[in-house]
Design a protein around this motif. Structure first.
Motif, PDB file in Angstrom:
ATOM      1  N   ALA A 181     -36.611  -6.043  33.600  1.00 51.94           N
ATOM      2  CA  ALA A 181     -35.558  -7.059  33.675  1.00 51.94           C
ATOM      3  C   ALA A 181     -34.941  -7.299  32.302  1.00 51.94           C
ATOM      4  N   ARG A 182     -35.791  -7.387  31.289  1.00 46.53           N
ATOM      5  CA  ARG A 182     -35.272  -7.586  29.926  1.00 46.53           C
ATOM      6  C   ARG A 182     -34.472  -6.374  29.471  1.00 46.53           C
ATOM      7  N   ARG A 183     -34.974  -5.168  29.737  1.00 44.36           N
ATOM      8  CA  ARG A 183     -34.284  -3.953  29.307  1.00 44.36           C
ATOM      9  C   ARG A 183     -32.884  -3.854  29.902  1.00 44.36           C
ATOM     10  N   VAL A 223     -31.008  -8.239  33.244  1.00 47.09           N
ATOM     11  CA  VAL A 223     -30.772  -8.838  34.551  1.00 47.09           C
ATOM     12  C   VAL A 223     -31.934  -9.753  34.917  1.00 47.09           C
ATOM     13  N   GLU A 224     -31.732 -10.548  35.967  1.00 50.86           N
ATOM     14  CA  GLU A 224     -32.809 -11.409  36.461  1.00 50.86           C
ATOM     15  C   GLU A 224     -33.569 -10.775  37.614  1.00 50.86           C
ATOM     16  N   THR A 225     -32.950  -9.847  38.319  1.00 48.11           N
ATOM     17  CA  THR A 225     -33.545  -9.298  39.528  1.00 48.11           C
ATOM     18  C   THR A 225     -33.849  -7.819  39.371  1.00 48.11           C
ATOM     19  N   VAL A 226     -35.087  -7.450  39.661  1.00 45.01           N
ATOM     20  CA  VAL A 226     -35.488  -6.047  39.746  1.00 45.01           C
ATOM     21  C   VAL A 226     -35.946  -5.799  41.183  1.00 45.01           C
ATOM     22  N   TYR A 227     -36.152  -4.537  41.547  1.00 44.62           N
ATOM     23  CA  TYR A 227     -36.400  -4.209  42.949  1.00 44.62           C
ATOM     24  C   TYR A 227     -37.626  -3.311  43.095  1.00 44.62           C
ATOM     25  N   PRO A 242     -39.615  -0.591  45.780  1.00 45.39           N
ATOM     26  CA  PRO A 242     -39.192   0.343  46.831  1.00 45.39           C
ATOM     27  C   PRO A 242     -39.356  -0.253  48.222  1.00 45.39           C
ATOM     28  N   GLY A 243     -38.393   0.022  49.064  1.00 45.00           N
ATOM     29  CA  GLY A 243     -38.417  -0.442  50.442  1.00 45.00           C
ATOM     30  C   GLY A 243     -37.081  -0.156  51.098  1.00 45.00           C
ATOM     31  N   ASP A 244     -36.972  -0.484  52.358  1.00 42.70           N
ATOM     32  CA  ASP A 244     -35.714  -0.295  53.075  1.00 42.70           C
ATOM     33  C   ASP A 244     -35.399  -1.566  53.858  1.00 42.70           C
ATOM     34  N   PRO A 245     -34.630  -2.496  53.262  1.00 40.98           N
ATOM     35  CA  PRO A 245     -33.990  -2.388  51.947  1.00 40.98           C
ATOM     36  C   PRO A 245     -34.979  -2.667  50.820  1.00 40.98           C
ATOM     37  N   PRO A 246     -34.606  -2.330  49.571  1.00 38.43           N
ATOM     38  CA  PRO A 246     -35.486  -2.651  48.444  1.00 38.43           C
ATOM     39  C   PRO A 246     -35.781  -4.146  48.384  1.00 38.43           C
ATOM     40  N   SER A 247     -36.998  -4.464  47.946  1.00 42.02           N
ATOM     41  CA  SER A 247     -37.448  -5.854  47.904  1.00 42.02           C
ATOM     42  C   SER A 247     -37.194  -6.451  46.517  1.00 42.02           C
ATOM     43  N   PRO A 248     -36.422  -7.536  46.434  1.00 41.01           N
ATOM     44  CA  PRO A 248     -36.099  -8.103  45.120  1.00 41.01           C
ATOM     45  C   PRO A 248     -37.235  -8.930  44.538  1.00 41.01           C
ATOM     46  N   VAL A 249     -37.351  -8.896  43.223  1.00 43.68           N
ATOM     47  CA  VAL A 249     -38.221  -9.788  42.469  1.00 43.68           C
ATOM     48  C   VAL A 249     -37.350 -10.455  41.411  1.00 43.68           C
ATOM     49  N   VAL A 250     -37.232 -11.764  41.487  1.00 42.85           N
ATOM     50  CA  VAL A 250     -36.408 -12.509  40.538  1.00 42.85           C
ATOM     51  C   VAL A 250     -37.278 -12.950  39.370  1.00 42.85           C
ATOM     52  N   VAL A 251     -36.863 -12.588  38.168  1.00 42.65           N
ATOM     53  CA  VAL A 251     -37.608 -12.895  36.952  1.00 42.65           C
ATOM     54  C   VAL A 251     -36.913 -14.047  36.237  1.00 42.65           C
TER      55      VAL A 251
END
Length: 387
Positions: free
Chosen positions: A152-154, A157-161, A163-172
């Motif tokens: 997220a820092r790199r 952004v606040e949201t990384v994902y 794998p999944g269908d759809p991808p599963s978000p993780v909000v940092v």
């Protein structure tokens, strides 16, 4: 694929790498770390990893239901994004030349990710959509959560994902110079303490109820041997919340309750692990199922013969028992439209704590009592048979 070696050899390689890096052979570019994972007061896993700008290599040893060893390699592209994930899972007690129980490879592309999973000699391939930035997921290897914060820092952004269908978000979300919150879709909110380099110093893993603590070092190889030996002697940890079945004859009625039995493990249960005033699955894992072969009367409510799901709402001054018509669902899947009844039940305090959640059906002169006992609490409701 990860080269298949013996568990001992793989662990020794990881330890040697860590020792060399911390001694300074690549100290400006590499890092290593170790974690202890606890559920309440019980240690349920240990981990160790080595990381360079090009790769992450780690070994995680879990204890339940039996000792398992997961070896993981994550490769990074030139821009620091995750490009590849490789993981194998071994039974710690298996022969050194035994194939892994499971092997997974994920190749992350700009538009799609290809996942290969091999189990029981068969390989399944999936192609899933990619959303940037993507991070691998393995909830038996918590060191990978450092990658969530770092990615997220790199990317800024606040949201990384995942794998999944759809991808599963993780909000940092950063909530201070040394605190980060990870908001997940299905596993609640994870709270982490980090240092200036975003290395995790400690973390509470949301709905998993795990506490992760960074330590200076640990005897990973010795832990594998000890836990594998405990399994072999039949004194291993086993499932965290084993499934059990209550069968009782009360006044001629056959009553069965199928449920999971979590343990206290040194935690505050009601008002802590189980929040007040919230719907509780009344156990763990899959929903708790009650079956009766005769009609019952509970608090002036007729419960016809059949199978029901039981939920409860614990409160400091009393509980509510929910008898629900839907069956076979997960314990977190509650549909109020399927309620047969909501019944008030009495609560009493116990002098001595009960370690493992227990449901009982006891016969009385006028019928029976269905009771729920855990920690220092006993909640119960009387019932009679409809003749």
């Amino acid at each position: 694929m990860i080269r298949q070696t013996s568990i001992s050899s793989a662990l020794s390689t990881t330890l040697a790498l860590a020792a060399g890096l911390t001694a300074g052979c690549a100290s400006e570019e590499a890092d290593s770390g170790a974690f202890i994972v606890r559920l309440g007061t019980d240690t349920v896993a240990v981990e160790r990893y080595v990381r360079t700008p090009e790769r992450f290599e780690g070994t995680a040893v879990t204890r339940s239901p039996r000792a398992m060893v997961r070896e993981t390699v994550v490769s990074f592209a030139a821009d620091g994004a995750v490009s590849r994930y490789e993981s194998t899972l071994h039974d710690a007690s298996a022969a050194t030349d035994a194939p892994p129980q499971q092997a997974t490879v994920i190749a992350f592309g700009p538009d799609s990710s290809v996942i290969e999973t091999t189990q029981d000699g068969e390989t399944e391939t999936q192609t899933l959509p990619t959303m940037s930035p993507m991070i691998p997921s393995s909830f038996s290897h918590f060191a990978l959560e450092e990658l969530v914060v770092e990615q997220a820092r790199r990317a800024g952004v606040e949201t990384v994902y995942r794998p999944g269908d759809p991808p599963s978000p993780v909000v940092v979300r950063r909530v201070g110079p040394d605190s980060v919150i990870l908001e997940t879709e299905n596993l609640g909110t994870w709270r982490a303490q980090v240092d200036g380099a975003d290395r995790i110093l400690g973390m509470h893993a949301g709905a998993l109820n795990r506490t992760i603590e960074r330590v200076a070092d640990l005897d990973l190889d010795g832990t594998v041997r000890r836990w594998a030996d405990e399994d072999a002697r039949g004194v291993g940890m086993g499932p965290f919340s084993p499934r059990d079945t209550l069968r009782a004859i009360v006044g001629g009625a056959e009553i069965t309750v199928d449920y999971s039995r979590p343990s206290k493990r040194g935690r505050l249960v009601f008002g802590g692990l189980v929040p007040w005033n919230s719907i509780w699955r009344t156990g763990a894992n899959a929903a708790t199922q009650l079956t009766t072969d005769q009609d019952l009367m509970m608090d002036a409510t007729r419960v016809p013969a059949g199978t029901y799901t039981l939920f409860t709402i614990p409160r400091p001054d009393g509980w509510t028992l929910i008898v629900n018509r839907e069956t076979g669902q997960a314990g977190t899947a509650y549909d109020s439209e399927q309620d047969l009844a909501r019944l008030e039940i009495e609560v009493e305090s116990l002098d001595q704590p009960v370690e493992r959640f227990t449901i009982s059906a006891e016969e009385t002169n006028g019928g029976g009592v269905l009771a729920f006992t855990w920690d220092r609490t006993r909640a119960s409701i009387p019932f009679t048979l409809v003749k």
